[in-house]
Design an enzyme around this catalytic site. Structure first.
Site, PDB file in Angstrom:
ATOM      1  N   HIS A 103      42.792  50.408  48.051  1.00  0.00           N
ATOM      2  CA  HIS A 103      42.067  50.644  46.797  1.00  0.00           C
ATOM      3  C   HIS A 103      40.893  49.688  46.617  1.00  0.00           C
ATOM      4  O   HIS A 103      40.063  49.890  45.730  1.00  0.00           O
ATOM      5  CB  HIS A 103      43.012  50.529  45.595  1.00  0.00           C
ATOM      6  CG  HIS A 103      43.571  49.146  45.395  1.00  0.00           C
ATOM      7  ND1 HIS A 103      44.666  48.684  46.100  1.00  0.00           N
ATOM      8  CD2 HIS A 103      43.199  48.139  44.583  1.00  0.00           C
ATOM      9  CE1 HIS A 103      44.931  47.446  45.712  1.00  0.00           C
ATOM     10  NE2 HIS A 103      44.053  47.087  44.798  1.00  0.00           N
ATOM     11  N   HIS A 129      37.403  40.057  45.562  1.00  0.00           N
ATOM     12  CA  HIS A 129      37.393  41.482  45.889  1.00  0.00           C
ATOM     13  C   HIS A 129      36.349  42.176  45.021  1.00  0.00           C
ATOM     14  O   HIS A 129      35.834  41.599  44.068  1.00  0.00           O
ATOM     15  CB  HIS A 129      38.780  42.112  45.697  1.00  0.00           C
ATOM     16  CG  HIS A 129      39.270  42.054  44.279  1.00  0.00           C
ATOM     17  ND1 HIS A 129      40.026  41.006  43.787  1.00  0.00           N
ATOM     18  CD2 HIS A 129      39.100  42.905  43.233  1.00  0.00           C
ATOM     19  CE1 HIS A 129      40.310  41.220  42.516  1.00  0.00           C
ATOM     20  NE2 HIS A 129      39.748  42.371  42.154  1.00  0.00           N
ATOM     21  N   HIS A 131      34.733  45.787  42.929  1.00  0.00           N
ATOM     22  CA  HIS A 131      34.930  47.061  42.236  1.00  0.00           C
ATOM     23  C   HIS A 131      33.578  47.751  42.092  1.00  0.00           C
ATOM     24  O   HIS A 131      32.578  47.118  41.747  1.00  0.00           O
ATOM     25  CB  HIS A 131      35.523  46.840  40.842  1.00  0.00           C
ATOM     26  CG  HIS A 131      36.912  46.297  40.849  1.00  0.00           C
ATOM     27  ND1 HIS A 131      38.033  47.099  40.864  1.00  0.00           N
ATOM     28  CD2 HIS A 131      37.361  45.015  40.837  1.00  0.00           C
ATOM     29  CE1 HIS A 131      39.112  46.336  40.868  1.00  0.00           C
ATOM     30  NE2 HIS A 131      38.736  45.063  40.856  1.00  0.00           N
ATOM     31  N   HIS A 148      35.097  40.003  41.830  1.00  0.00           N
ATOM     32  CA  HIS A 148      36.080  39.191  41.117  1.00  0.00           C
ATOM     33  C   HIS A 148      36.526  38.036  42.006  1.00  0.00           C
ATOM     34  O   HIS A 148      37.015  38.255  43.117  1.00  0.00           O
ATOM     35  CB  HIS A 148      37.294  40.028  40.714  1.00  0.00           C
ATOM     36  CG  HIS A 148      37.002  41.024  39.646  1.00  0.00           C
ATOM     37  ND1 HIS A 148      37.860  42.064  39.314  1.00  0.00           N
ATOM     38  CD2 HIS A 148      35.935  41.133  38.804  1.00  0.00           C
ATOM     39  CE1 HIS A 148      37.326  42.775  38.327  1.00  0.00           C
ATOM     40  NE2 HIS A 148      36.171  42.224  38.008  1.00  0.00           N
ATOM     41  N   THR A 217      42.924  43.946  36.034  1.00  0.00           N
ATOM     42  CA  THR A 217      42.394  45.301  35.847  1.00  0.00           C
ATOM     43  C   THR A 217      43.059  46.323  36.761  1.00  0.00           C
ATOM     44  O   THR A 217      42.625  47.472  36.832  1.00  0.00           O
ATOM     45  CB  THR A 217      40.869  45.327  36.064  1.00  0.00           C
ATOM     46  OG1 THR A 217      40.577  44.948  37.414  1.00  0.00           O
ATOM     47  CG2 THR A 217      40.168  44.388  35.101  1.00  0.00           C
ATOM     48  N   THR A 218      44.102  45.907  37.468  1.00  0.00           N
ATOM     49  CA  THR A 218      44.930  46.827  38.251  1.00  0.00           C
ATOM     50  C   THR A 218      46.384  46.613  37.834  1.00  0.00           C
ATOM     51  O   THR A 218      46.732  45.544  37.304  1.00  0.00           O
ATOM     52  CB  THR A 218      44.796  46.569  39.763  1.00  0.00           C
ATOM     53  OG1 THR A 218      45.081  45.192  40.038  1.00  0.00           O
ATOM     54  CG2 THR A 218      43.406  46.917  40.253  1.00  0.00           C
TER      55      THR A 218
END
Length: 285
Positions: A103, A129, A131, A148, A217-218
């Site tokens: 993801h 990571h 997004h 992030h 946020t996951t």
């Protein structure tokens, strides 16, 4: 003798057939597992972001939490907070690896990569990571990408620095990783050692920032996360953005959680000196 030999041949053929069949079934099972995702970013789908809190009991906070991230960082609601001061951090070059988590793409630091200090507590940098598009917005504006930088304290508390990107000149930090991005494309959980990585190059040079309390946020969307989102927007090339989005699994090319309600939370804004207008102008160009 001939009948015994024929029997051995028949048994060997049967065993070979069974092994081949087992291999095919295993491959199919593995393919199905690889295609299954516990959560997705597709709105309206059974495992989409509005349903994350219903998928697992331990993910219930995704649906019931009152301090969820990301949010829109509105200057109308942000309070000037000169007492926050400049970010107190020091990062160190360290051995790292790049991991395709399916993801998203993560760079994991395998050693002491330095720390961010907040209110006397050290938060140690563990990984970064990306997004796409950005999860946070600034004054309603969404950007092409968000990095992030995830830090953990000795008490396992989380602090994250968010950095926003728009399309423009290439990003030097990502440029050093481009060959590895190609290597791990579409390979879930594949990890490639990349040698020494300097996280300072990912940090950017903006000094003004927003600060608020939010969540991951996951899933499981754990709350109590200290968020620091840098005001100055940095740049990434269109080619680099394409490499990132094509490396993840199908369906995760857009892996940004929708905006969450602020629910009356305090949003603080630190800007060095009294000339904060130039930081607003620089960020909006």
């Amino acid at each position: 003798m001939r009948s015994a030999r024929d029997l051995r041949i028949a048994v060997s053929a049967l065993l070979l057939l069974l092994l081949l069949s087992a291999g095919v079934l295993a491959a199919r099972a593995q393919h199905e597992i690889d295609d299954e995702s516990e959560f997705s970013y597709i709105r309206g789908s059974e495992n989409g972001p509005e349903n994350w809190g219903k998928i697992k009991e331990e993910w219930v906070t995704c649906g019931t939490g009152r301090m969820q991230s990301p949010i829109d960082l509105s200057d109308r609601h942000a309070a000037q907070a000169p007492n926050l001061g400049y970010l107190n951090h020091s990062y160190l070059p360290v051995d790292a690896s790049i991991v395709n988590r399916g993801h998203d793409i993560m760079v994991k630091f395998n050693g002491d990569a330095g720390s961010l200090w907040i209110n006397g507590t050290a938060y140690h940098l563990k990984q970064v990571h990306w997004h796409s598009p950005s999860e946070h917005r600034v004054n309603g504006r969404r950007y092409s990408l968000e990095l992030h930088m995830v830090h953990l304290s000795a008490e396992n508390k989380t602090a994250v620095i968010g950095i926003l990107y728009k399309i423009g000149r290439r990003d030097h930090f990502l440029h050093e990783l481009e060959s590895y991005l190609k290597r791990i494309a579409d390979t879930k959980e594949k990890e490639e050692m990349v040698g020494m990585v300097d996280p300072w190059e990912a940090r950017g040079d903006g000094e003004a920032y927003y600060r608020y309390m939010g969540s991951l946020t996951t899933p499981a969307c754990d709350e109590g996360v200290i968020w620091t989102v840098i005001k100055r927007v940095t740049t990434i090339s269109a080619h680099q953005l394409k490499l990132l989005t094509e490396a993840v699994h199908d369906g995760f090319e857009m892996n940004a959680r929708p905006l969450q309600k602020v629910n009356g939370r305090d949003i603080s804004f630190f800007c060095p000196g009294d000339h904060h207008e130039r930081y607003y102008a620089a960020a909006d160009q």
